[in-house]
Scaffold this motif. Structure first.
Motif, PDB file in Angstrom:
ATOM      1  N   HIS A   1       0.809  -1.225   0.000  1.00 31.48           N
ATOM      2  CA  HIS A   1       0.000   0.000   0.000  1.00 31.48           C
ATOM      3  C   HIS A   1       0.842   1.275   0.000  1.00 31.48           C
ATOM      4  CE1 HIS A   1      -3.057  -2.886   0.689  1.00 31.48           C
ATOM      5  NE2 HIS A   1      -2.830  -3.045   1.970  1.00 31.48           N
ATOM      6  N   THR A   2       2.090   1.176  -0.440  1.00 32.09           N
ATOM      7  CA  THR A   2       2.992   2.328  -0.392  1.00 32.09           C
ATOM      8  C   THR A   2       2.439   3.530  -1.143  1.00 32.09           C
ATOM      9  OG1 THR A   2       4.930   0.897  -0.202  1.00 32.09           O
ATOM     10  CG2 THR A   2       5.312   3.156  -0.927  1.00 32.09           C
ATOM     11  N   ASP A   3       2.450   4.664  -0.451  1.00 29.42           N
ATOM     12  CA  ASP A   3       1.976   5.926  -1.007  1.00 29.42           C
ATOM     13  C   ASP A   3       2.767   7.040  -0.323  1.00 29.42           C
ATOM     14  OD1 ASP A   3      -0.177   8.348  -0.599  1.00 29.42           O
ATOM     15  OD2 ASP A   3      -0.473   7.333  -2.510  1.00 29.42           O
ATOM     16  N   ILE A   4       2.843   8.195  -0.928  1.00 22.87           N
ATOM     17  CA  ILE A   4       3.628   9.276  -0.319  1.00 22.87           C
ATOM     18  C   ILE A   4       3.077   9.672   1.050  1.00 22.87           C
ATOM     19  CG2 ILE A   4       4.347  10.164  -2.565  1.00 22.87           C
ATOM     20  CD1 ILE A   4       2.446  12.559  -2.058  1.00 22.87           C
TER      21      ILE A   4
ATOM     22  N   SER B   1       8.002  13.817   6.020  1.00 18.36           N
ATOM     23  CA  SER B   1       9.007  14.610   5.319  1.00 18.36           C
ATOM     24  C   SER B   1       8.533  16.057   5.262  1.00 18.36           C
ATOM     25  CB  SER B   1       9.221  14.079   3.897  1.00 18.36           C
ATOM     26  OG  SER B   1      10.081  14.920   3.152  1.00 18.36           O
ATOM     27  N   GLU B   2       9.468  16.967   5.135  1.00 21.61           N
ATOM     28  CA  GLU B   2       9.100  18.362   4.905  1.00 21.61           C
ATOM     29  C   GLU B   2       8.265  18.482   3.636  1.00 21.61           C
ATOM     30  OE1 GLU B   2      12.299  21.758   6.404  1.00 21.61           O
ATOM     31  OE2 GLU B   2      12.396  21.041   4.347  1.00 21.61           O
ATOM     32  N   ASN B   3       8.597  17.625   2.657  1.00 23.66           N
ATOM     33  CA  ASN B   3       7.914  17.685   1.367  1.00 23.66           C
ATOM     34  C   ASN B   3       7.680  16.277   0.823  1.00 23.66           C
ATOM     35  OD1 ASN B   3       6.876  18.407  -1.142  1.00 23.66           O
ATOM     36  ND2 ASN B   3       8.899  18.725  -2.044  1.00 23.66           N
ATOM     37  N   PRO B   4       6.608  15.606   1.247  1.00 25.48           N
ATOM     38  CA  PRO B   4       6.333  14.247   0.751  1.00 25.48           C
ATOM     39  C   PRO B   4       6.168  14.169  -0.763  1.00 25.48           C
ATOM     40  CG  PRO B   4       4.973  14.752   2.674  1.00 25.48           C
ATOM     41  CD  PRO B   4       5.621  16.042   2.252  1.00 25.48           C
TER      42      PRO B   4
ATOM     43  N   ALA C   1      17.805  17.748   3.526  1.00 25.34           N
ATOM     44  CA  ALA C   1      16.578  18.392   3.059  1.00 25.34           C
ATOM     45  C   ALA C   1      16.319  18.047   1.596  1.00 25.34           C
ATOM     46  CB  ALA C   1      16.669  19.896   3.234  1.00 25.34           C
ATOM     47  N   THR C   2      15.077  17.705   1.283  1.00 26.56           N
ATOM     48  CA  THR C   2      14.753  17.293  -0.084  1.00 26.56           C
ATOM     49  C   THR C   2      14.924  18.428  -1.089  1.00 26.56           C
ATOM     50  OG1 THR C   2      12.413  17.764   0.345  1.00 26.56           O
ATOM     51  CG2 THR C   2      13.155  15.490   0.653  1.00 26.56           C
ATOM     52  N   ASP C   3      14.794  19.686  -0.643  1.00 27.21           N
ATOM     53  CA  ASP C   3      14.950  20.791  -1.598  1.00 27.21           C
ATOM     54  C   ASP C   3      16.413  20.998  -2.006  1.00 27.21           C
ATOM     55  OD1 ASP C   3      16.001  22.042   0.649  1.00 27.21           O
ATOM     56  OD2 ASP C   3      14.373  23.495   0.861  1.00 27.21           O
ATOM     57  N   GLU C   4      17.323  20.235  -1.382  1.00 25.82           N
ATOM     58  CA  GLU C   4      18.734  20.285  -1.763  1.00 25.82           C
ATOM     59  C   GLU C   4      19.061  19.273  -2.859  1.00 25.82           C
ATOM     60  OE1 GLU C   4      21.187  22.180  -0.786  1.00 25.82           O
ATOM     61  OE2 GLU C   4      20.564  23.117   1.104  1.00 25.82           O
TER      62      GLU C   4
ATOM     63  N   ASP D   1      15.673  13.301   4.241  1.00 23.35           N
ATOM     64  CA  ASP D   1      14.479  13.627   5.039  1.00 23.35           C
ATOM     65  C   ASP D   1      13.239  12.940   4.466  1.00 23.35           C
ATOM     66  OD1 ASP D   1      12.622  14.869   6.752  1.00 23.35           O
ATOM     67  OD2 ASP D   1      12.356  16.540   5.348  1.00 23.35           O
ATOM     68  N   VAL D   2      13.261  11.618   4.531  1.00 18.77           N
ATOM     69  CA  VAL D   2      12.146  10.781   4.090  1.00 18.77           C
ATOM     70  C   VAL D   2      12.057   9.633   5.090  1.00 18.77           C
ATOM     71  CG1 VAL D   2      11.279   9.221   2.315  1.00 18.77           C
ATOM     72  CG2 VAL D   2      12.418  11.358   1.645  1.00 18.77           C
ATOM     73  N   THR D   3      11.027   9.633   5.922  1.00 18.54           N
ATOM     74  CA  THR D   3      10.886   8.613   6.963  1.00 18.54           C
ATOM     75  C   THR D   3       9.569   7.884   6.792  1.00 18.54           C
ATOM     76  OG1 THR D   3      12.134  10.027   8.476  1.00 18.54           O
ATOM     77  CG2 THR D   3      10.904   8.187   9.445  1.00 18.54           C
ATOM     78  N   GLY D   4       9.649   6.598   6.495  1.00 23.45           N
ATOM     79  CA  GLY D   4       8.447   5.814   6.260  1.00 23.45           C
ATOM     80  C   GLY D   4       7.813   5.294   7.534  1.00 23.45           C
ATOM     81  N   TRP D   5       6.565   4.898   7.412  1.00 22.73           N
ATOM     82  CA  TRP D   5       5.869   4.227   8.506  1.00 22.73           C
ATOM     83  C   TRP D   5       6.496   2.855   8.732  1.00 22.73           C
ATOM     84  CZ3 TRP D   5      -0.131   4.844   7.484  1.00 22.73           C
ATOM     85  CH2 TRP D   5      -0.462   6.210   7.540  1.00 22.73           C
ATOM     86  N   LEU D   6       6.119   2.239   9.811  1.00 23.13           N
ATOM     87  CA  LEU D   6       6.485   0.859  10.107  1.00 23.13           C
ATOM     88  C   LEU D   6       5.787  -0.059   9.098  1.00 23.13           C
ATOM     89  CD1 LEU D   6       7.999  -0.606  12.517  1.00 23.13           C
ATOM     90  CD2 LEU D   6       5.722  -1.022  13.450  1.00 23.13           C
TER      91      LEU D   6
END
Length: 397
Positions: free
Chosen positions: A55-58, A63-66, A348-351, A373-378
């Motif tokens: 079920h992966t989705d953003i 994240s600051e910017n999913p 940071a994703t904007d970098e 800066d991307v942290t997923g759920w368990l």
């Protein structure tokens, strides 16, 4: 040594990057500070490795910017992950719960074996016990300084991939290398913290939680940001379990959250039904239909559990409803990086270029996996990000 790129870190992202580069006919050198690759993969899911989530989705990421994830996830989908492991390792996934996919063999080592086999077949080089100390610029290339086989070495490459992970877990070789490098190159970092981590309770309520250690309760946990519905686990130092780990990624020090201990039933309705039947049972007897005896005894600190249902006042009924459905918790903190599954925050994703994960400021410098800066759920989401980011980087080497 003539390589298309140097990859720092032999975790999920680094291994996928090297394997995909090899499939494209490229040559890489992977530098791993441990004596084997995939250390964190091998312990994930209790050694079974929940390698993706159906079920992966953003929206399953902090994240600051999913929206940054759209590019990588459109290039490398969950189906791509499933087919990759099936094609190159004959791994068949089995869904356990909530979209979590495990190898049918239940062996994390089978996942790692896919990469080691592919890298051998495509002649990717791997140096183990290779600890990178620094990265410096030299004209249009990068000089990577490392300790390997007891001596200092320097390797020059036009392209360097930093896939060295985050701060959890030190005993598995975790370090702040990616963060130190970003600071050195003046690349912005989103504040970091442990995530998917148990929460601690101190003070006057500590003994109450400790008395329930080992008790699991299917609950709905909520704060102002989000709600999760899974088991919570009482521990000697506070709270753990899937629902708590999930919420921890959205929790900040000093904040309250609430627990609905009986999410699929309503205490007002149960009390009303009991009264209609005569109300002869006590609150304790009613609660024991839904909770363990130990849990009911502990709730006796807050509730009139010895009263008969027929004797409850409106105030008593309200107190029962609020305690069961709106139990407030104010954690003192968390168990830190050594007990955390992942790190929140990072580069940071904007970098970064969303399509290639190359630094916008420094051509040829890439960041992937947990360092970003991307942290997923368990439940396999962080692996899906690691595979996708490793794939995206490999295309650009």
């Amino acid at each position: 040594m003539d390589y298309d790129g140097l990859i720092i870190g032999g975790g999920a992202c680094g291994l996928m990057c090297a394997a995909q580069a090899g499939l494209l006919g490229k040559r890489t050198l992977l530098l791993e500070k441990n004596d084997k690759v995939g250390a964190k993969i091998l312990i994930s899911g209790g050694g079974r490795c929940n390698y993706t989530n159906l079920h992966t989705d953003i929206h399953n990421f902090v994240s600051e910017n999913p929206d940054f994830l759209h590019a990588a996830f459109s290039k490398w989908t969950v189906d791509d992950t499933i087919q990759f492991f099936k094609s190159f390792g004959n791994i068949i996934g089995e869904e356990k719960t909530l979209g979590q996919l495990f190898p049918r063999s239940n062996k994390a080592k089978d996942i790692v074996a896919v990469f080691t086999k592919l890298m051998f077949e495509t002649q990717q080089d791997v140096w183990l016990n290779a600890e990178v100390k620094a990265i410096d610029q030299d004209g249009g290339a990068y000089v990577v300084t490392l300790m390997h086989e007891g001596r200092e070495r320097r390797i020059v490459s036009k392209k360097v991939v930093i896939a060295s992970g985050g701060l959890p877990v030190a005993k598995l070789g975790a370090s702040d290398f990616a963060l130190r490098t970003a600071r050195k190159f003046d690349i912005r970092i989103v504040d970091t913290a442990p995530a998917l981590v148990p929460l601690t309770i101190t003070g006057k309520d500590a003994n109450w939680y400790a008395s329930l250690a080992g008790n699991a309760v299917f609950s709905r946990v909520s704060n102002k940001h989000i709600t999760f519905e899974e088991n919570i686990l009482f521990t000697h130092w506070g709270l753990s379990g899937p629902a708590i780990l999930q919420l921890s990624s959205y929790w900040r020090a000093g904040e309250l959250f609430t627990i609905n201990l009986l999410p699929h039933r309503d205490m007002n309705t149960l009390i009303k039904e009991e009264r209609a039947a005569g109300g002869k049972r006590t609150v304790s007897q009613l609660l024991q239909m839904h909770f363990t005896k130990k849990m009911v005894e502990a709730l006796g600190k807050f509730l009139p559990i010895d009263l008969k249902i027929a004797s409850l006042s409106k105030a008593d009924a309200k107190l029962i409803w609020e305690t069961i459905h709106h139990f407030e918790v104010k954690p003192a903190g968390d168990k830190g990086y050594d007990k955390a599954e992942v790190m929140r925050g990072g580069i940071a994703t904007d970098e970064l270029d969303a399509k290639t994960l190359e630094s916008k400021k420094f051509k040829g410098l890439y960041f992937g996996g947990e360092a970003v800066d991307v942290t997923g759920w368990l439940g396999g989401f962080n692996f899906q990000w690691a595979w996708a980011s490793g794939y995206a980087i490999a295309q650009d080497l």
